[in-house]
Design an enzyme around this catalytic site. Structure first.
Site, PDB file in Angstrom:
ATOM      1  N   CYS A  51      -7.329 -14.621  -0.089  1.00  0.00           N
ATOM      2  CA  CYS A  51      -7.760 -14.941   1.280  1.00  0.00           C
ATOM      3  C   CYS A  51      -9.086 -15.668   1.262  1.00  0.00           C
ATOM      4  O   CYS A  51      -9.269 -16.694   1.909  1.00  0.00           O
ATOM      5  CB  CYS A  51      -7.929 -13.652   2.088  1.00  0.00           C
ATOM      6  SG  CYS A  51      -6.548 -12.511   1.915  1.00  0.00           S
ATOM      7  N   ASP A  52     -10.048 -15.133   0.525  1.00  0.00           N
ATOM      8  CA  ASP A  52     -11.427 -15.597   0.663  1.00  0.00           C
ATOM      9  C   ASP A  52     -11.957 -16.370  -0.540  1.00  0.00           C
ATOM     10  O   ASP A  52     -13.062 -16.897  -0.481  1.00  0.00           O
ATOM     11  CB  ASP A  52     -12.337 -14.391   0.938  1.00  0.00           C
ATOM     12  CG  ASP A  52     -11.983 -13.717   2.262  1.00  0.00           C
ATOM     13  OD1 ASP A  52     -11.349 -14.383   3.100  1.00  0.00           O
ATOM     14  OD2 ASP A  52     -12.327 -12.542   2.453  1.00  0.00           O
ATOM     15  N   CYS A  96     -10.253  -9.735  -0.912  1.00  0.00           N
ATOM     16  CA  CYS A  96      -8.989 -10.407  -1.192  1.00  0.00           C
ATOM     17  C   CYS A  96      -9.228 -11.815  -1.720  1.00  0.00           C
ATOM     18  O   CYS A  96      -9.597 -12.701  -0.950  1.00  0.00           O
ATOM     19  CB  CYS A  96      -8.161 -10.433   0.100  1.00  0.00           C
ATOM     20  SG  CYS A  96      -6.680 -11.444   0.004  1.00  0.00           S
TER      21      CYS A  96
HETATM   22  P1  FAD Z   1      -1.975  -2.953   8.423  1.00  0.00           P
HETATM   23  O1  FAD Z   1      -2.485  -4.244   8.922  1.00  0.00           O
HETATM   24  O2  FAD Z   1      -2.793  -2.151   7.505  1.00  0.00           O
HETATM   25  O3  FAD Z   1      -1.526  -2.080   9.664  1.00  0.00           O
HETATM   26  C1  FAD Z   1      -1.211  -0.714   9.541  1.00  0.00           C
HETATM   27  C2  FAD Z   1      -0.991  -0.100  10.905  1.00  0.00           C
HETATM   28  O4  FAD Z   1      -0.549   1.247  10.762  1.00  0.00           O
HETATM   29  C3  FAD Z   1      -2.234  -0.009  11.785  1.00  0.00           C
HETATM   30  O5  FAD Z   1      -1.883  -0.239  13.119  1.00  0.00           O
HETATM   31  C4  FAD Z   1      -2.694   1.433  11.572  1.00  0.00           C
HETATM   32  O6  FAD Z   1      -3.494   1.919  12.644  1.00  0.00           O
HETATM   33  C5  FAD Z   1      -1.360   2.126  11.549  1.00  0.00           C
HETATM   34  N1  FAD Z   1      -1.314   3.448  10.925  1.00  0.00           N
HETATM   35  C6  FAD Z   1      -1.703   3.827   9.687  1.00  0.00           C
HETATM   36  N2  FAD Z   1      -1.439   5.127   9.477  1.00  0.00           N
HETATM   37  C7  FAD Z   1      -0.862   5.584  10.624  1.00  0.00           C
HETATM   38  C8  FAD Z   1      -0.345   6.854  11.049  1.00  0.00           C
HETATM   39  N3  FAD Z   1      -0.329   7.924  10.243  1.00  0.00           N
HETATM   40  N4  FAD Z   1       0.149   6.947  12.307  1.00  0.00           N
HETATM   41  C9  FAD Z   1       0.182   5.873  13.125  1.00  0.00           C
HETATM   42  N5  FAD Z   1      -0.285   4.660  12.777  1.00  0.00           N
HETATM   43  C10 FAD Z   1      -0.797   4.521  11.540  1.00  0.00           C
HETATM   44  N6  FAD Z   1      -4.217 -11.225   4.466  1.00  0.00           N
HETATM   45  C11 FAD Z   1      -3.922 -12.537   4.568  1.00  0.00           C
HETATM   46  O7  FAD Z   1      -2.761 -12.917   4.467  1.00  0.00           O
HETATM   47  N7  FAD Z   1      -4.916 -13.450   4.816  1.00  0.00           N
HETATM   48  C12 FAD Z   1      -6.218 -13.098   4.976  1.00  0.00           C
HETATM   49  O8  FAD Z   1      -7.088 -13.951   5.189  1.00  0.00           O
HETATM   50  C13 FAD Z   1      -6.545 -11.715   4.875  1.00  0.00           C
HETATM   51  N8  FAD Z   1      -7.829 -11.306   4.987  1.00  0.00           N
HETATM   52  C14 FAD Z   1      -8.093  -9.974   4.949  1.00  0.00           C
HETATM   53  C15 FAD Z   1      -9.416  -9.561   5.146  1.00  0.00           C
HETATM   54  C16 FAD Z   1      -9.741  -8.226   5.165  1.00  0.00           C
HETATM   55  C17 FAD Z   1     -11.169  -7.815   5.403  1.00  0.00           C
HETATM   56  C18 FAD Z   1      -8.718  -7.247   4.971  1.00  0.00           C
HETATM   57  C19 FAD Z   1      -9.038  -5.782   5.019  1.00  0.00           C
HETATM   58  C20 FAD Z   1      -7.410  -7.654   4.744  1.00  0.00           C
HETATM   59  C21 FAD Z   1      -7.082  -9.014   4.728  1.00  0.00           C
HETATM   60  N9  FAD Z   1      -5.781  -9.461   4.507  1.00  0.00           N
HETATM   61  C22 FAD Z   1      -5.491 -10.795   4.617  1.00  0.00           C
HETATM   62  C23 FAD Z   1      -4.682  -8.516   4.229  1.00  0.00           C
HETATM   63  C24 FAD Z   1      -3.836  -8.277   5.490  1.00  0.00           C
HETATM   64  O9  FAD Z   1      -4.696  -7.910   6.548  1.00  0.00           O
HETATM   65  C25 FAD Z   1      -2.793  -7.207   5.232  1.00  0.00           C
HETATM   66  O10 FAD Z   1      -1.962  -7.596   4.153  1.00  0.00           O
HETATM   67  C26 FAD Z   1      -1.899  -6.966   6.457  1.00  0.00           C
HETATM   68  O11 FAD Z   1      -2.661  -6.624   7.591  1.00  0.00           O
HETATM   69  C27 FAD Z   1      -0.892  -5.853   6.176  1.00  0.00           C
HETATM   70  O12 FAD Z   1      -0.149  -5.601   7.317  1.00  0.00           O
HETATM   71  P2  FAD Z   1       0.579  -4.232   7.561  1.00  0.00           P
HETATM   72  O13 FAD Z   1       1.224  -4.355   8.903  1.00  0.00           O
HETATM   73  O14 FAD Z   1       1.411  -3.888   6.399  1.00  0.00           O
HETATM   74  O15 FAD Z   1      -0.568  -3.109   7.602  1.00  0.00           O
END
Ligand code: FAD
Length: 310
Positions: free
Chosen positions: A137-138, A134
């Site tokens: 982010c980084d 990202c």
């Molecule tokens: P997610 O965090 O992806 O959560 C999805 C959830 O759904 C999880 O609990 C998963 O287990 C669950 N799930 C999925 N499928 C199913 C299913 N079929 N049944 C039940 N549960 C399910 N963003 C920033 O703003 N700043 C940063 O510094 C940053 N650094 C990052 C670094 C890394 C290495 C990564 C991978 C991402 C980073 N991001 C960062 C991006 C950020 O993490 C995401 O945008 C954010 O977490 C998205 O949130 P979300 O709740 O939409 O989904």
């Protein structure tokens, strides 16, 4: 039954759960892995009011916040099927991998996404130690350093343009013989003095010194010869895949598999809302996912007070 059931325990789902529970409605949240992508994130430096925090710490704080409002949390549960209500106002079913079916009057889908990996030696080992996904982010962590971007689609070219303003040099590697990004982005990219583009490059290995990334190995597909680049950072931009395979055929997804939502988080199904990285919302970030989760919960509440129970 729940008034609102959240599928997903990342920032979007947790924010939705807090907003819903504070309305005094019966709120549940189930997730395969509480915390979502936050579990894989070390430093977070772009969440407002937090100069620096860590992913697992923020995940624990979000979970504690949801628990404070008596959200019923169900960890290690995977949803495998969404069963739409027979009529508007009817109960929506969520079938779990265990076979159980949970019922709810409204559902918020926030199952997030996953970055597509290169699947080459060294990538996993050096994740967060030079291998990044990202640029928002980084990017600043690589100020003045040499970096590569893998992938010549729109995200890769955008990442390279973004990084060029921060880092010393960017090498963009593309597998095909030309970039796939929009022409306007390619023109911008080629106007930058500190960017080079290598096409027909197949990345084969991330090189490290045990602590951090020191280079990248790739094969020049024209000649078949192995090549090496010395650098400190590698941004992998070969796709972000939404976790929506289980929803195919149930509600409207776009061609990338993202759940189609409107400005209020409505999906194509009545009573079903969606938020965060699994949706068509642009820019996949924590603060955006949390905001979208709050919005989806408020829309769900609005639906509940307006729709007579069937
Ligand atoms: P997610 O965090 O992806 O959560 C999805 C959830 O759904 C999880 O609990 C998963 O287990 C669950 N799930 C999925 N499928 C199913 C299913 N079929 N049944 C039940 N549960 C399910 N963003 C920033 O703003 N700043 C940063 O510094 C940053 N650094 C990052 C670094 C890394 C290495 C990564 C991978 C991402 C980073 N991001 C960062 C991006 C950020 O993490 C995401 O945008 C954010 O977490 C998205 O949130 P979300 O709740 O939409 O989904």
């Amino acid at each position: 039954p729940f008034d609102l059931l959240n599928i997903g325990g990342g920032p979007a789902g947790m924010a939705a759960a807090v907003y819903a529970a504070r309305k005094g409605i019966r709120t549940g949240l189930l997730a395969e892995r509480m915390g979502g992508q936050l579990n894989d994130t070390l430093g977070i430096e772009n969440y407002p009011a937090q100069l620096h925090t860590e992913g697992p710490k923020l995940a624990a704080e979000l979970e504690a916040h949801a628990r404070h409002y008596e959200v019923q949390l169900m960890n290690l549960q995977r949803a495998v099927r969404l069963l739409p209500a027979a009529q508007p106002g009817g109960l929506i079913g969520v079938e779990l991998a265990s076979g159980a079916v949970l019922k709810a009057r409204s559902v918020v889908l926030s199952t997030g996404a996953r970055w597509r990996n290169m699947n080459v030696p060294g990538e996993t080992e050096y994740k967060n130690r030079g291998v990044a996904y990202c640029p928002h982010c980084d990017g600043p962590l690589f100020k003045g350093k040499r970096t590569a971007v893998i992938g010549g689609g729109n995200s890769g070219v955008e990442a390279a343009i973004d990084l060029a303003g921060i880092v010393q040099h960017v090498t963009l590697l593309e597998f095909a013989d030309e970039l796939r990004a929009d022409a306007v982005l390619q023109a911008k990219l080629r106007s930058l003095p500190n960017v080079s583009v290598i096409t027909q490059a197949q990345t084969t290995e991330v090189l490290g010194d045990g602590a951090r990334v020191v280079g990248l190995r790739y094969t020049d597909r024209r000649s078949g010869t192995p090549q090496e680049l010395a650098l400190e950072g590698i941004f992998v931009q070969i796709g972000l895949v939404p976790n929506t395979e289980w929803l195919k055929g149930t509600l409207e997804l776009n061609r990338f598999g993202e759940i189609a939502i409107d400005a209020k988080g409505h999906t194509s199904l009545p009573g079903v809302f969606a938020a965060g990285d699994c949706t068509t919302v642009p820019y996949k970030q924590i603060v955006i996912a949390a905001g979208e989760g709050a919005k989806a919960a408020l829309s769900a509440f609005d639906y509940l007070i307006r729709t007579p129970q069937a």
